[in-house]
Design a protein around this motif. Structure first.
Motif, mmCIF file in Angstrom:
data_model
loop_
_atom_site.group_PDB
_atom_site.id
_atom_site.type_symbol
_atom_site.label_atom_id
_atom_site.label_comp_id
_atom_site.label_asym_id
_atom_site.label_seq_id
_atom_site.Cartn_x
_atom_site.Cartn_y
_atom_site.Cartn_z
ATOM 1 N N ASN A 110 20.629 54.565 0.463
ATOM 2 C CA ASN A 110 20.486 53.400 -0.420
ATOM 3 C C ASN A 110 20.881 52.115 0.299
ATOM 4 N N LEU A 111 21.949 52.182 1.077
ATOM 5 C CA LEU A 111 22.383 51.003 1.828
ATOM 6 C C LEU A 111 21.328 50.580 2.836
ATOM 7 N N LEU A 112 20.768 51.562 3.551
ATOM 8 C CA LEU A 112 19.754 51.221 4.545
ATOM 9 C C LEU A 112 18.519 50.621 3.882
ATOM 10 N N GLU A 113 18.118 51.165 2.743
ATOM 11 C CA GLU A 113 16.980 50.589 2.024
ATOM 12 C C GLU A 113 17.270 49.152 1.597
ATOM 13 N N LYS A 114 18.514 48.908 1.115
ATOM 14 C CA LYS A 114 18.903 47.553 0.721
ATOM 15 C C LYS A 114 18.926 46.614 1.927
ATOM 16 N N GLN A 115 19.432 47.100 3.043
ATOM 17 C CA GLN A 115 19.488 46.273 4.255
ATOM 18 C C GLN A 115 18.088 45.929 4.760
ATOM 19 N N ILE A 116 17.165 46.846 4.626
ATOM 20 C CA ILE A 116 15.788 46.559 5.040
ATOM 21 C C ILE A 116 15.216 45.423 4.189
ATOM 22 N N LYS A 117 15.494 45.451 2.888
ATOM 23 C CA LYS A 117 15.004 44.380 2.003
ATOM 24 C C LYS A 117 15.672 43.047 2.337
ATOM 25 N N ILE A 118 17.005 43.067 2.556
ATOM 26 C CA ILE A 118 17.714 41.823 2.916
ATOM 27 C C ILE A 118 17.196 41.278 4.244
ATOM 28 N N HIS A 119 16.946 42.170 5.175
ATOM 29 C CA HIS A 119 16.427 41.753 6.487
ATOM 30 C C HIS A 119 15.058 41.102 6.347
ATOM 31 N N ASN A 120 14.228 41.648 5.493
ATOM 32 C CA ASN A 120 12.898 41.057 5.292
ATOM 33 C C ASN A 120 12.996 39.673 4.653
#
Length: 473
Positions: free
Chosen positions: A284-294
């Protein structure tokens, strides 16, 4: 004439002697007499001397002898059963020294071995050959092989083909406690057997398991090591290694796929299933980080250009990133909203305030910090810090807060000793002087004057306080 008789040997010897060296040897020999002939030869240079001894007559054959030159011969016929007294050694010496040292090309009569002896030798060699053929595919003993491995000598391990032979080889290697030797045997078993056979051999040998696992790790054969751990029954080691390999992946989407595969592996075994929620949080954290990075990649904020990526960081660091760059984002649907992030990952109020105050202090936004610490009550607004005011003082002081800001939060520290220590550490001179004066600590006040810059107003304040303390004594 044949060389099977002494007469034949002598005639052959005379014929082989060069004419210049024959001398008085060219005589007519008569072996029909009853006088036996013996030779006691002595060579001196090229001179050959014959000494002839008179032999005893044989049987009834007695008679006068006839001398020709220096060699006497009997003038009577010898019987058919007559045995010459010329020994084999004398005959060999006669042949070897004949003609002033010239040797005969061959000796055909006397052989070193008889036909019977030669046949025995042939049979012995045939038996030896059969033995070699029978044992040529049998290897040396296990002890000899391990001894050669320990000495670094070349040896062949291909002779040990059966499972029992390989197990015996490994047991002997383990008794030596030599890691290199044990590893060589393990690699041989691995190269000549299936992984299941190797596991059966080492399953009750912890030292062999550890050495083989260490070899696979050093050679970066991680997939093979995970499979090996799983087969020997060490599921926790297999799961932790798989998770470690997932974290080492630098592509976020690929890492996410590997984490899903790791989750399936953890669900398969009861001893690993309690860790499944942790894996889910990581995903879940990695998915959230991918969205924040985008979002950050598409943003036009100048500060984000040098901020770097938030990918692969911890939950707390990601919260700090959101508080630092997206604190004003209040949209509930935004993945960058720090308050929403706090709720999604079930962070405590202390964790949120710690990162929020630290992020606003780095931005030198003192007003926002006041808003975070201000709490409205019945009797008005007051300051309250879930993380303690000493941490607030530390944050604002490290980022160059004005003295009035530091003084404001220092006065909220309840412990006097802690407040004095913070004031002295962060050069809050006004607070430190007042605390020392209230404590009537004249020695510390005199020492503190050296920490104040020369010409500063605080020097005069300290001197005034010291005079007052001196008068009160």
């Amino acid at each position: 004439m044949s060389q099977d008789t002494p007469q034949g040997f002598v005639e052959q010897w005379i014929m082989d002697t060069p004419p210049a060296n024959r001398g008085n040897l060219a005589v007519n020999f008569d072996f029909d007499k009853d006088t036996a002939v013996t030779f006691d030869d002595d060579i001196d240079g090229n001179i050959f001397k014959n000494k002839v001894k008179k032999a005893k007559p044989v049987g009834a054959f007695n008679g006068d002898t006839e001398t020709i030159g220096d060699v006497p011969f009997s003038d009577k016929k010898r019987p058919s059963n007559y045995t010459s007294t010329l020994s084999r050694g004398d005959q060999d010496s006669l042949i070897e020294h004949a003609g002033g040292g010239h040797m005969l090309a061959t000796r055909t009569q006397q052989s070193s071995k008889s036909a019977f002896d030669l046949q025995k030798d042939i049979e012995f060699l045939q038996r030896q050959i059969e033995t070699f053929k029978e044992h040529r595919w049998k290897g040396p003993s296990v002890d000899d092989t391990i001894r050669r491995l320990l000495r670094g000598q070349p040896c062949a391990l291909d002779f040990y083909k059966s499972k029992e032979a390989k197990k015996a080889l490994l047991d002997t290697a383990l008794n030596t406690l030599d890691g290199n030797c044990i590893t060589k045997v393990l690699l041989f078993i691995r190269s000549t057997s299936r992984i299941g056979v190797l596991v059966k051999i080492v399953e009750d040998k912890p030292m062999a398991i550890n050495l083989f696992a260490s070899y696979l790790r050093q050679s970066h054969e991680y997939e093979e090591l995970i499979r090996f751990y799983e087969m020997v029954g060490d599921k926790e080691a297999a799961g932790m290694l798989m998770y470690e390999r997932c974290k080492s992946e630098r592509n976020p989407k690929t890492q996410l796929e590997k984490l899903r595969h790791c989750e399936m592996f953890f669900r398969r075994y009861p001893e690993l299933s309690p860790n499944v929620p942790l894996l889910q949080e990581h995903m879940n954290l990695l998915e959230k980080q991918i969205k924040i990075h985008n979002v950050a990649s598409n943003s036009t904020m100048p500060a984000l250009a040098s901020a770097g990526s938030v990918l692969f960081y911890s939950v707390i660091t990601t919260l700090y990133y959101c508080c630092r760059y997206f604190y004003k984002d209040t949209a509930t649907s935004s993945p960058c909203n720090p308050r929403v992030f706090k709720t999604d990952f079930k962070l405590t109020e202390q964790q949120y305030m710690f990162m929020a105050i630290k992020a606003q202090a780095s931005l030198r936004d003192w007003t926002e910090i006041d808003d975070l610490l201000s709490v409205k009550g019945i009797f008005g607004t007051k300051l309250k810090s879930p993380i303690g005011f000493k941490n607030v003082v530390r944050f604002v002081s490290n980022h160059g807060a004005p003295d009035e800001v530091k003084l404001k939060y220092l006065n909220e520290v309840s412990d006097v000793e802690e407040r004095l220590k913070l004031a002295m550490d962060y050069n809050a001179h006004h607070v430190a002087i007042n605390l020392l004066y209230q404590a009537k600590d004249q020695k510390k006040l005199e020492a503190y004057i050296n920490r104040v810059p020369p010409g500063s107003e605080y020097r005069q304040v300290i001197q005034d306080k010291l005079r007052i303390l001196a008068i009160r004594k």
